[in-house]
Design an enzyme around this catalytic site. Structure first.
Site, PDB file in Angstrom:
ATOM      1  N   THR A   1      -1.666  -2.513   8.274  1.00  0.00           N
ATOM      2  CA  THR A   1      -1.851  -3.939   8.013  1.00  0.00           C
ATOM      3  C   THR A   1      -0.525  -4.587   7.665  1.00  0.00           C
ATOM      4  O   THR A   1       0.207  -4.091   6.826  1.00  0.00           O
ATOM      5  CB  THR A   1      -2.811  -4.155   6.835  1.00  0.00           C
ATOM      6  OG1 THR A   1      -4.062  -3.620   7.192  1.00  0.00           O
ATOM      7  CG2 THR A   1      -2.960  -5.628   6.532  1.00  0.00           C
TER       8      THR A   1
ATOM      9  N   GLU B   1       7.322   3.812   8.809  1.00  0.00           N
ATOM     10  CA  GLU B   1       7.002   5.160   8.349  1.00  0.00           C
ATOM     11  C   GLU B   1       7.928   6.198   8.951  1.00  0.00           C
ATOM     12  O   GLU B   1       7.988   6.370  10.162  1.00  0.00           O
ATOM     13  CB  GLU B   1       5.555   5.478   8.681  1.00  0.00           C
ATOM     14  CG  GLU B   1       4.625   4.660   7.819  1.00  0.00           C
ATOM     15  CD  GLU B   1       3.200   4.858   8.220  1.00  0.00           C
ATOM     16  OE1 GLU B   1       2.373   4.972   7.335  1.00  0.00           O
ATOM     17  OE2 GLU B   1       2.934   4.906   9.423  1.00  0.00           O
TER      18      GLU B   1
ATOM     19  N   LYS C   1       4.230  -7.103   3.550  1.00  0.00           N
ATOM     20  CA  LYS C   1       3.968  -5.681   3.365  1.00  0.00           C
ATOM     21  C   LYS C   1       3.618  -5.028   4.700  1.00  0.00           C
ATOM     22  O   LYS C   1       3.164  -5.684   5.631  1.00  0.00           O
ATOM     23  CB  LYS C   1       2.871  -5.429   2.337  1.00  0.00           C
ATOM     24  CG  LYS C   1       1.523  -5.941   2.688  1.00  0.00           C
ATOM     25  CD  LYS C   1       0.523  -4.984   3.290  1.00  0.00           C
ATOM     26  CE  LYS C   1       0.759  -3.542   3.055  1.00  0.00           C
ATOM     27  NZ  LYS C   1      -0.210  -2.759   3.907  1.00  0.00           N
TER      28      LYS C   1
ATOM     29  N   THR D   1      -0.326  21.228   5.017  1.00  0.00           N
ATOM     30  CA  THR D   1       0.510  22.432   5.203  1.00  0.00           C
ATOM     31  C   THR D   1      -0.127  23.631   4.502  1.00  0.00           C
ATOM     32  O   THR D   1      -1.004  23.478   3.684  1.00  0.00           O
ATOM     33  CB  THR D   1       1.926  22.197   4.640  1.00  0.00           C
ATOM     34  OG1 THR D   1       1.817  21.527   3.388  1.00  0.00           O
ATOM     35  CG2 THR D   1       2.727  21.337   5.584  1.00  0.00           C
TER      36      THR D   1
ATOM     37  N   ASN E   1       1.426  10.261   9.425  1.00  0.00           N
ATOM     38  CA  ASN E   1       0.252   9.790  10.152  1.00  0.00           C
ATOM     39  C   ASN E   1      -0.681  10.895  10.593  1.00  0.00           C
ATOM     40  O   ASN E   1      -1.827  10.651  10.936  1.00  0.00           O
ATOM     41  CB  ASN E   1       0.680   8.935  11.333  1.00  0.00           C
ATOM     42  CG  ASN E   1       1.159   7.597  10.847  1.00  0.00           C
ATOM     43  OD1 ASN E   1       0.393   6.864  10.256  1.00  0.00           O
ATOM     44  ND2 ASN E   1       2.433   7.314  11.042  1.00  0.00           N
TER      45      ASN E   1
ATOM     46  N   THR F   1       0.873  -1.187   0.000  1.00  0.00           N
ATOM     47  CA  THR F   1       0.000   0.000   0.000  1.00  0.00           C
ATOM     48  C   THR F   1       0.905   1.231   0.000  1.00  0.00           C
ATOM     49  O   THR F   1       1.311   1.676  -1.063  1.00  0.00           O
ATOM     50  CB  THR F   1      -0.949   0.013   1.216  1.00  0.00           C
ATOM     51  OG1 THR F   1      -0.201  -0.217   2.411  1.00  0.00           O
ATOM     52  CG2 THR F   1      -2.019  -1.060   1.088  1.00  0.00           C
TER      53      THR F   1
END
Lengths: 475, 475
Positions: free
Chosen positions: A242, A332, A231, A475, A470, A200
């Site tokens: 996930t 991330e 993944k 901005t 997240n 993803t």
């Protein structure tokens, strides 16, 4: 015993690549960031009797060209096993796959069908019907062709990843399953494309393969193979992290051996990594074993309690560990890859609880991002770990914390940076600490001195990028 | 029964102040950010028989002018009680204060001496001696003056907050304790200065006061008072989020009533807030009750099992809740103040575990920062909560999640934004959600529908600023 064809070629690549921060999310053109190329194999040795494909469906309307349907099939009925999320909200594909494995006793599994772009989670009865339809349609590919006598229903596991709370575009997906079947291939390009199709917001496909031998005389001369893809952990509104994983091997593993082998491997790999401590509704790790490498030699399957079982466990755990670490590499906003080793604990469970608490501490994770040798925060996390086996599991006066560089110097005494010795802080050489923390990789060594058990955990840091991704910050 | 003189005057201030992000840490000139001024009282009603002072020591050599020694004394021997961090690494002052309370059975406590700038944590035997010396010297102020017959040793509790792993400049501190004694005062300015002296990276002093009456006939016509100060949660290398709290009341609370009153109040206040889930080595919440308001009326002390006890509990819990919320208001980098209410749970413990899990989820916290009505992440956190009382504690089909604005509209049905109804996602009015999430304050309402118990938790978001502060990021 284990030979990895991927690692060596990846290492050659890595030297020429600079570290880079990942971008806001996976690049739109699906290109892989330069700093991550070293983790993507350029060749592989894949298990016999498996074929895979990646097909474009357009599960997300905005996706007009990237493959988002992965199909992994075994040419012959395989044994299958899976471990699922412990989250009480279980997505529809989790419930359907679990049911299929139960109904069939883990036998006669032919395929795994996976879509990205929509998690089919929190979708009620309709979602269950969608997941079942995906499995049924995938099963039809085999039932029509070579298993007219299989009366146990669906033989295809199903997984989904992506947005939650939305229904699947089921018709669209079902209409592409026969195309996915036609697209099947067994070369490296097919495996890599399939690993990419389950992604993803991942920035690179996570694929590994290896070959190995088993010690038993029946296995003499046979080369077995094991491939895996995974993944995670990418989350953009309203996705969750996930984690999906698929393992395929052509080794002959018995029906009753497969599940315990997977459970043990998962415990030390996929259940020993942390991006942010959140556990999703869809997490699934499945394994298929078709015995194809040994099929024409009448090799008996690997059974629990044997030397071959132990060898297989070692191979599988090692492989799953390396595969799961790729998820941390793609955490991330991650700029650090950290192993925390908790040694000399009263129990393995104590060691794992402490490692996991350190791996989840926002203070530890932000300090690592800031390249700060902040042993106080590590100590603090050790101290507030919940659920330890006894009052004596952690004794301040016997607690040691060190940083170890994650390269060859790890084994050398001079490579170790002692931060806390028997509960007393060391005078830290800040310059050495700073050098050590410049590296992407680091080992945090915790010696509890209260027992003989140990556990490791792998995690990444918390960066501004993590908050940006997240927070979906406008901005 | 409870009347708060602070809240009303603070409210008048708040209307004219814009929300602002806090800076990297507390401003060097100790000025309070405009957005926080509304939380700082301009007057107060303080308990009789207590005096306080703030004195400059220079615990950190770089601190050349700000007061960093707080002294809180009772003119007469008071009953004392405290709750301490559950971290297994307990700082020296925690160990010393605990011992003093045990030795004295919580009676005859005369003062609390507190330094900021150094936590005296992980400092071994020397650190214990330092903490004891602070307590002993503070005790001397009273032993010499009016308690020559007190043979139970130290009567002063001690707290420290700041850098860990460093020894206190003990001589420097001890030399200033008599000055601190001379500086004692009982007006608002003295209380506010003292609340400021215990701060580290806090951006504003956290002080509240209130007055109340008790229902028993013995208390007729008597006005009791309660004041409290707290600090936290600021952490810059290598500090941790030490949370200190001091409560003083002139109500006559018996020796055996004081501890259970405090424990129950702490459960619903200081143990129901989260900045980042990290529990420090120094956390301490203490209460002193000297009965001064009733001293000349021979009022019997409040005892467990009475109407007055219940009334006192309500006052204390409410007060401690408001005081603890100020810590969340000053959470590092916080832009949101969120209450999560978990209702209709099987047990209070279930409700609290779920509330705490939501409050700690990095995904929930970053979504709130991003003003994103991400119910999926809340649901996910509910689903992976560990340690619930039974399998039926969370049932997807009976789970409801809503956002409620934290102003007057909270009670109106139209103020509620339903996100998940009986396990099924609602079509969310994104425009209304966006409006709601523009506010600093928000209530997340979780209705489990599996029982009748409830619990609340208060937390803040994770922002870029949080990462900057805790990563000590060098740009």
């Amino acid at each position: 015993m284990t030979r990895t064809t991927v690692a060596s070629s990846a290492k050659q690549l890595s030297s020429s690549i600079n570290n880079q921060l990942r971008h806001y999310s996976a690049p739109i053109d699906s290109s892989i960031p330069g700093s991550k190329l070293k983790f993507v194999p350029t060749s592989g040795t894949y298990p016999k009797g498996f074929r895979v494909s990646a097909t474009h469906v357009g599960v997300k309307p905005s996706n007009t060209k990237n493959a988002d349907l992965a199909f992994i099939i075994s040419d012959t009925p395989a044994f299958g096993a899976a471990v699922f999320t412990t989250n009480r909200f279980q997505a529809a594909p989790v419930q359907v796959s679990r049911k299929i494995l139960e109904t069939r006793g883990g036998a006669g599994i032919r395929s795994i069908i996976i879509n990205s772009g929509c998690a089919n989670a929190v979708t009620g009865q309709g979602g269950l019907e969608d997941a079942q339809a995906m499995s049924d349609t995938a099963s039809t590919m085999f039932q029509q062709r070579d298993q007219p006598d299989d009366t146990q229903g669906s033989n295809s596991l199903v997984m989904s990843t992506g947005v939650i709370g939305q229904r699947l575009p089921t018709k669209k997906i079902l209409s592409k399953i026969s195309t996915a079947y036609k697209n099947l291939g067994d070369d490296h390009a097919a495996w890599l494309a399939t690993a990419k199709a389950i992604c993803t917001t991942d920035t690179f496909p996570k694929l590994l393969s290896t070959s190995f031998r088993l010690p038993g005389k029946h296995h003499d001369g046979i080369e077995y193979r094991l491939a895996g893809m995974t993944k995670g952990a990418g989350m953009i509104h309203p996705n969750m992290a996930t984690l999906l994983g698929v393992l395929c091997t052509d080794a002959p593993i018995s029906q009753r051996a497969l599940k315990p082998l997977l459970v043990e491997a998962a415990k030390k790999s996929f259940n020993a990594i942390s991006i942010d401590g959140d556990t999703s509704t869809n997490d699934t790790l499945a394994i298929l074993a078709n015995g194809a490498a040994a099929a024409d030699q009448e090799t008996p399957p690997i059974e629990p309690g044997t030397e071959d079982y132990d060898a297989m466990q070692t191979v599988l755990t090692d492989f799953a560990t390396r595969l799961s670490q790729l998820v941390v590499r793609d955490g991330e906003g991650a700029t650090k890859f950290v192993e925390v080793r908790v040694r000399n604990a009263k129990s393995e469970s104590d060691a794992k609880l402490i490692a996991s608490t350190i791996a989840r501490s926002p203070l530890v994770k932000t300090a690592l991002y800031g390249k700060d040798a902040n042993w106080g925060r590590i100590l603090c996390a050790i101290g507030y770990t919940q659920g330890l086996s006894s009052e004596d599991s952690v004794v301040p006066a016997s607690t040691n914390v060190s940083f170890i560089p994650a390269d060859n110097s790890a084994t050398k005494e001079e490579g170790v940076l002692r931060l806390l010795v028997d509960g007393e802080p060391e005078q830290v050489d800040e310059e050495r600490a700073a050098r050590l923390l410049e590296d992407e990789d680091l080992i945090v060594d915790v010696n509890l001195g209260t027992g003989k058990q140990e556990a490791s955990y792998w995690f990444c840091d918390f960066s501004h990028e993590y908050v940006t991704i997240n927070g979906d910050y406008r901005t």
